[in-house]
Write a protein that holds these residues in place. Structure first.
Motif, short mmCIF file in Angstrom:
data_model
loop_
_atom_site.label_atom_id
_atom_site.label_comp_id
_atom_site.label_asym_id
_atom_site.label_seq_id
_atom_site.Cartn_x
_atom_site.Cartn_y
_atom_site.Cartn_z
N ASP A 114 -35.34 51.66 -34.17
CA ASP A 114 -35.66 51.15 -35.31
C ASP A 114 -36.44 50.00 -35.00
OD1 ASP A 114 -34.39 52.89 -37.07
OD2 ASP A 114 -32.46 51.53 -37.24
N GLU A 151 -40.02 51.39 -33.93
CA GLU A 151 -40.72 51.86 -35.19
C GLU A 151 -41.26 50.87 -36.23
OE1 GLU A 151 -38.40 54.81 -37.10
OE2 GLU A 151 -38.65 56.40 -35.42
N ILE A 203 -33.02 45.63 -42.21
CA ILE A 203 -32.48 46.69 -41.88
C ILE A 203 -31.11 46.51 -40.98
CG2 ILE A 203 -32.70 48.77 -40.05
CD1 ILE A 203 -34.45 48.77 -42.72
#
Length: 496
Positions: free
Chosen positions: A342, A345, A470
């Motif tokens: 994550d 990205e 996130i």
């Protein structure tokens, strides 16, 4: 500087004529960006400007960290819209929204084209916008801010929760958009460094150094070795002060008062070392294009070495309590976890990225100044949680303190500041600096007369706020203050 097919390869803080940068239609640039990201390169910046004949040009700046290379290319956009890359390349989501906001472009297919910053010129009324909502039984919404209880700048956090569990967090910033980038171009050049030093007050040295490198690159000038060492010392002192303060604040967030109390005082010790050089605890007035504004004589260097040794000893005593206290570790470990995939990205940078196991550090990957000759060993932790972000700061404190003490012994003779020649016309310079929060990127562009025609700033917080959102997924909402502090991102560095 060299050509690489569809990209131009640059060194950090080196200028290049605009005509040497490969130009593509925007679809061609998009394909090149996607191919580079698939090779594990990342987007440092997307910079746009209007074309005199209509439409816009968008310059992509990519970093190949493992190779230590910067790549630039320009996409020509004849109309007012372009196909969004965000659905397949999430790390550009804010850059595309910013281009829409500043150049009145439309990223077609962007999943959530909200404003990045509220401006007086166009866009919605301040604070008025849609938020993503999770529907379902017993799902509730918690709104925090934009006005907060502490003395901090405004930012709005909208939580979608099921009981205590956070399903989604949306972060809205930009409430105090100051127009700094516009002022850096259109304002009085004599105030340029004053604007830069207040982009994010706790990163005065980092942003001033990025700006100085960009201007020196455009002028084809270089500071003396003595000035470069003083700059490096100041940058690491800034890192030491902020990392120490963060560890104290993290201790405070879990109610562990010994470390919280000591680190509050110790942060002041590191700040006072910066004041010893230039009279400002935040380092204002120290970094200037062409060199530095203040010197460190032999007597002052000896005093500073002793104070660095004492401050590190006291910091070690205070911080070691964190790792040996089970109640603290119970709150730090597995809280706000973020996976390496994550983080990659999303294009995260700095300690947040290194705490997820990513090897990203401008000082090692794209060294300038003293870092070309005196390397600081790169820190890395793999856990990606609050503990990882805290412990990585402790590793960096030890290494930065050793660097400062060593460099204070190596100050060569030489001028403090050299005058800058005129800027090269129709050129661009990309300047990267590893600030204490992570990669700072300044992109400066000149017109045909050699005047600054465009200036883009990317604070590390611009990359990393989405990482906080996130990391909060699946966490208890009561963990938000601790997670937030473990990222410790800047409102004003984002709002500009």
């Amino acid at each position: 500087m060299s050509g690489a097919g569809d990209w131009l390869v640059l060194r950090n803080a080196a200028r290049t004529p605009l005509v040497r940068i490969p130009h593509h239609d925007f679809d061609g640039l998009s394909q090149q960006v996607l191919a580079a990201v698939a090779r594990r390169e990342r987007v440092c910046a997307l910079v746009g400007w209007q074309r005199p004949e209509g439409g816009a040009e968008i310059m992509a700046v990519l970093a190949a960290d493992s190779a230590g290379l910067l790549r630039v290319a320009i996409g020509v956009l004849p109309g007012r819209s372009f196909p969004s890359l965000t659905p397949v390349c999430p790390q550009v989501h804010l850059f595309e929204r910013e281009l829409a906001e500043t150049l009145a472009l439309e990223p077609v297919g962007h999943p959530w084209p909200k404003p990045v910053r509220f401006t007086d010129e166009r866009g919605p009324e301040i604070g008025v916008m849609d938020y993503y909502r999770v529907e379902g039984d017993e799902v509730h919404e918690v709104a925090v801010g934009p006005v907060h209880a502490g003395v901090i700048e405004p930012g709005h956090f909208r939580f979608q929760c099921h009981g205590e569990q956070v399903l989604h967090l949306e972060i809205s910033l930009g409430y105090q958009h100051r127009g700094v980038e516009r002022a850096l171009v259109a304002g009085d050049p004599r105030r340029r460094l004053h604007y830069v030093e207040t982009l994010a007050g706790d990163t005065t040295v980092g942003h001033a150094l990025a700006c100085a490198q960009a201007l020196e690159g455009l002028a084809g000038a270089a500071p003396s070795p003595r000035a470069e060492i003083i700059r490096g010392i100041a940058l690491e002192l800034e890192r030491l002060a902020n990392h120490t303060g963060d560890l104290g604040a993290l201790a405070g967030d879990v109610g562990f008062l010994p470390t919280a109390s000591f680190c509050g005082r110790l942060r002041g010790d590191w700040l006072n070392l910066s004041a010893t050089i230039c009279g400002s605890r935040f380092g204002r007035g120290l970094v200037r294009p062409g060199g530095v504004g203040f010197d460190i004589d032999e007597e002052r260097a000896a005093q500073m070495r002793d104070r660095v040794t004492a401050a590190l000893r006291d910091t070690s005593d205070a911080v070691d309590l964190l790792w040996t206290t089970p109640s603290v570790m119970g709150r730090f470990e597995e809280t706000g976890s973020l996976g390496q995939r994550d983080a990659e990205e999303l294009g995260l940078v700095g300690p947040v990225a290194r705490a997820c196991g990513l090897q990203r550090d401008v000082r090692s990957d794209f060294p300038t100044g003293i870092y070309r000759f005196a390397q600081i060993a790169r820190a890395r932790v793999d856990s990606g949680d609050v503990f990882g972000r805290a412990y990585l700061r402790w590793i960096e404190i030890q290494r930065s303190a050793a660097f400062v003490a060593e460099e204070l012994d190596k100050l060569p003779q030489g001028p403090l500041r050299r005058p800058l020649p005129p800027f090269a016309p129709s050129s661009v310079c990309v300047s990267l600096v590893e600030g204490w929060r992570g990669e700072i990127c300044h992109v400066a562009r000149t017109d045909q007369a050699g005047a600054i025609a465009g200036y883009k700033v990317v604070d590390p917080s611009f990359h990393n706020w989405i990482g906080l959102a996130i990391a909060m997924r699946g966490q208890a909402i009561s963990d938000f203050p601790l997670c937030n502090k473990s990222f410790n991102l800047s409102y004003c560095g984002f709002d500009l």
